[in-house]
Design an enzyme around this catalytic site. Sequence first.
Site, PDB file in Angstrom:
ATOM      1  CB  SER A  19      95.494  49.663 -53.049  1.00 47.32           C
ATOM      2  OG  SER A  19      96.375  50.236 -52.109  1.00 47.32           O
TER       3      SER A  19
HETATM    4  C1  59J Z   1      96.804  51.623 -44.910  1.00 48.08           C
HETATM    5  C2  59J Z   1      96.347  54.459 -46.144  1.00 48.08           C
HETATM    6  C3  59J Z   1      96.022  56.816 -45.757  1.00 48.08           C
HETATM    7  C4  59J Z   1      96.051  58.027 -46.610  1.00 48.08           C
HETATM    8  C5  59J Z   1      97.732  52.213 -44.060  1.00 48.08           C
HETATM    9  C6  59J Z   1      95.973  50.626 -44.478  1.00 48.08           C
HETATM   10  C7  59J Z   1      98.062  56.093 -46.871  1.00 48.08           C
HETATM   11  C8  59J Z   1      98.377  57.469 -47.108  1.00 48.08           C
HETATM   12  C9  59J Z   1      97.687  59.815 -47.030  1.00 48.08           C
HETATM   13  C10 59J Z   1      97.788  51.811 -42.753  1.00 48.08           C
HETATM   14  C11 59J Z   1      96.060  50.192 -43.177  1.00 48.08           C
HETATM   15  C12 59J Z   1      96.979  50.788 -42.308  1.00 48.08           C
HETATM   16  C13 59J Z   1      97.344  60.299 -48.404  1.00 48.08           C
HETATM   17  S1  59J Z   1      97.921  47.276 -46.479  1.00 48.08           S
HETATM   18  O1  59J Z   1      95.575  49.396 -49.880  1.00 48.08           O
HETATM   19  O2  59J Z   1      98.618  51.332 -47.490  1.00 48.08           O
HETATM   20  O3  59J Z   1      94.160  45.573 -49.388  1.00 48.08           O
HETATM   21  O4  59J Z   1      94.499  43.849 -48.202  1.00 48.08           O
HETATM   22  O5  59J Z   1      95.239  54.295 -45.698  1.00 48.08           O
HETATM   23  O6  59J Z   1      98.870  55.195 -47.201  1.00 48.08           O
HETATM   24  O7  59J Z   1      99.490  57.799 -47.522  1.00 48.08           O
HETATM   25  O8  59J Z   1      97.026  50.397 -41.028  1.00 48.08           O
HETATM   26  N1  59J Z   1      96.312  46.899 -48.402  1.00 48.08           N
HETATM   27  N2  59J Z   1      96.867  49.959 -47.666  1.00 48.08           N
HETATM   28  N3  59J Z   1      97.097  53.403 -46.563  1.00 48.08           N
HETATM   29  N4  59J Z   1      96.842  55.758 -46.282  1.00 48.08           N
HETATM   30  N5  59J Z   1      97.414  58.418 -46.912  1.00 48.08           N
HETATM   31  C14 59J Z   1      97.520  47.587 -48.101  1.00 48.08           C
HETATM   32  C15 59J Z   1      97.485  49.011 -48.580  1.00 48.08           C
HETATM   33  C16 59J Z   1      96.726  48.965 -49.859  1.00 48.08           C
HETATM   34  C17 59J Z   1      96.094  45.617 -48.121  1.00 48.08           C
HETATM   35  C18 59J Z   1      97.004  44.773 -47.335  1.00 48.08           C
HETATM   36  C19 59J Z   1      97.942  45.500 -46.432  1.00 48.08           C
HETATM   37  C20 59J Z   1      97.489  51.108 -47.213  1.00 48.08           C
HETATM   38  C21 59J Z   1      97.755  43.927 -48.331  1.00 48.08           C
HETATM   39  C22 59J Z   1      96.690  52.029 -46.324  1.00 48.08           C
HETATM   40  C23 59J Z   1      94.844  44.973 -48.602  1.00 48.08           C
HETATM   41  O9  59J Z   1      97.287  48.474 -50.814  1.00 48.08           O
END
Ligand code: 59J
Length: 588
Positions: free
Chosen positions: A294
């Site tokens: 992200s």
């Molecule tokens: C995630 C992913 C993996 C790769 C998902 C994190 C995807 C995806 C395929 C599940 C934990 C979890 C290409 S979450 O970074 O969405 O920064 O504090 O690893 O989505 O499609 O159990 N970040 N993270 N996703 N994958 N593939 C959020 C988010 C992010 C946070 C929190 C909550 C994911 C606010 C992550 C942070 O923005």
Amino acid sequence: MRRRPRNSLRLRLGVVAGLFALATFALVVRAVDLQVVRKDFYQRQGDARFLREIAIPTSRGQILDRNGEPLAVSTPVESLWANPPVLMEHAERIPELAQALGLDAAALRERLADRAANRREFDYLRRHLNPEQAARVLALDIPGVNSLREFRRYYPAGEVMAHVLGYTNIDDQGQEGLELAFDHWLAGKPGSQRVIRDRRGRVVENVELVRPPEPGRDLHLSIDRRIQYLAYRELTATLLEHNASSGSMVILDVPTGEILAMVNQPSYNNNARGAAEPSQRRNRAVTDLFEPGSVIKAFTVAAALESGRFTPESVIDTHGGNLRVANHTVRDIRNFGPSDLTRMLTKSSNVAAAKIALELENQQLWSVFERIGIGQVTGSGFPGEASGVLPPPQRWGTLHKVTMSYGYAISTTALQVAQGYAALANGGVLQPPTFVRGTRRDARRVFDPAMAARIVAMLQTVTEPEGSGTRAAVPNYTVAGKTGTSRRATAGGYESRYVSVFAGMVPASAPRLVGVVVVNDPRGGSYYGGLVAAPVFGRVMAGALRLLDIAPDRVLAAFDVGPPVHGDAAEAIQDIPGELAGLVEPTP
Ligand code: 59J
């Protein structure tokens, strides 16, 4: 005037002639004595004196931090060497010598005999002894045992600076890190001198200086040792607290691109690196790649704004937190509802990023990533720097483009992420990172200045009460940044191992410092970037701002970020402020 008698003159001539005859006779006698009678003695004496050209050792330049604090210094040491043929003539003294050196007598004797048989006249006995140790051995006065001045590298900051500095070998040549990269600058050129040595190898006369030694030059790094220590301490504490396997932190000076701190865990002591594993020696911040997740969304927003199809206020329907693209479901951690671009960053919506990507040409997204240097080395000059991966846009499918918009299917180093955030912080001008104080590499404009400033303002909401990164907040300063939590990619897909990231800048109103924190495999219960990496950023930046005397830009914190997360994970989770409270999964 009186007349001189003639006979007096004759007498004088006779005396002179006699003296000449005597002198001639004496010379002949001496010559016969030397060349015939004492021939053997003088021939031996002549052979016993050797004209030799020997190196004059010179020291390697020091490595200093930006304030002149020593980071690598060369201290003089003594190395003992043998002239094997001479020493073997006194072989009965080898046991005594071996004992003084702490060596095995039989092995030493065997080696010396071997060298002597090959007519080698120089063989190190033991290197890099302190002067007292060397003096004790020399005091035994064993023929053929001599000493030589050499230099040994010492690193006062040890494991805190080990990855950046690297180390030298016993011959003082850079092997790793900046010691290797700047070897040409640091290394001195030994001088050379013609001397006469006696048969025991001792210098008995200096004949002439052939070439004076040129000492190495000092190197002033951009690193601030105080900030480096702070970053190392906080990163190390966090890795322990969250039972994480490894991590890195990088801090850049925004206007110059100077690297103020670069730390990694695990580390090693480069003063005594014998036992260190390769995994402890990597400068992960420049050699290790990870999917940025992200934290890349700041640049997806840049591509969106550049396309003219979006403004910071454009509202995106986040589809209840799920969006099907091809055979994949893009998920948000919960339903964020309709979100504008700012809210997409505040909450970190994957679905919003994906929907933006669907509206953009491959080229538009690719161009932004390419401009901030993904897929290219930063050119910091660090040995073994990784370039990361940015596939060419012609090869992207729709799903590819969508996953890239929230940071997957590309890979970066921590230093690259820092470089990209520094470009936003610097009004859109990318200043490539440097390790050397006062050097600036060629800057390039990569973003429109007004747009860069807009994105910084949007990123400020991330550390404010509604955001995912409140724990990166610093009392009395504004902070802009982005959290990221990614599942780690493996050959078979994405597993339940995570990378927690925070990338940000302070003060948000006029950024001076950029910091990136990467924590791999937190296994202590919480693993979100906002809970694991963001607090490291907040604590280190609070100290760095104070050390650098950067003026606060916020009179009073409008909210209290609460105490730093310490202690066990369960306790920490109860203490989660704002939006994150709803996101945390219960610990098993
Ligand atoms: C995630 C992913 C993996 C790769 C998902 C994190 C995807 C995806 C395929 C599940 C934990 C979890 C290409 S979450 O970074 O969405 O920064 O504090 O690893 O989505 O499609 O159990 N970040 N993270 N996703 N994958 N593939 C959020 C988010 C992010 C946070 C929190 C909550 C994911 C606010 C992550 C942070 O923005």
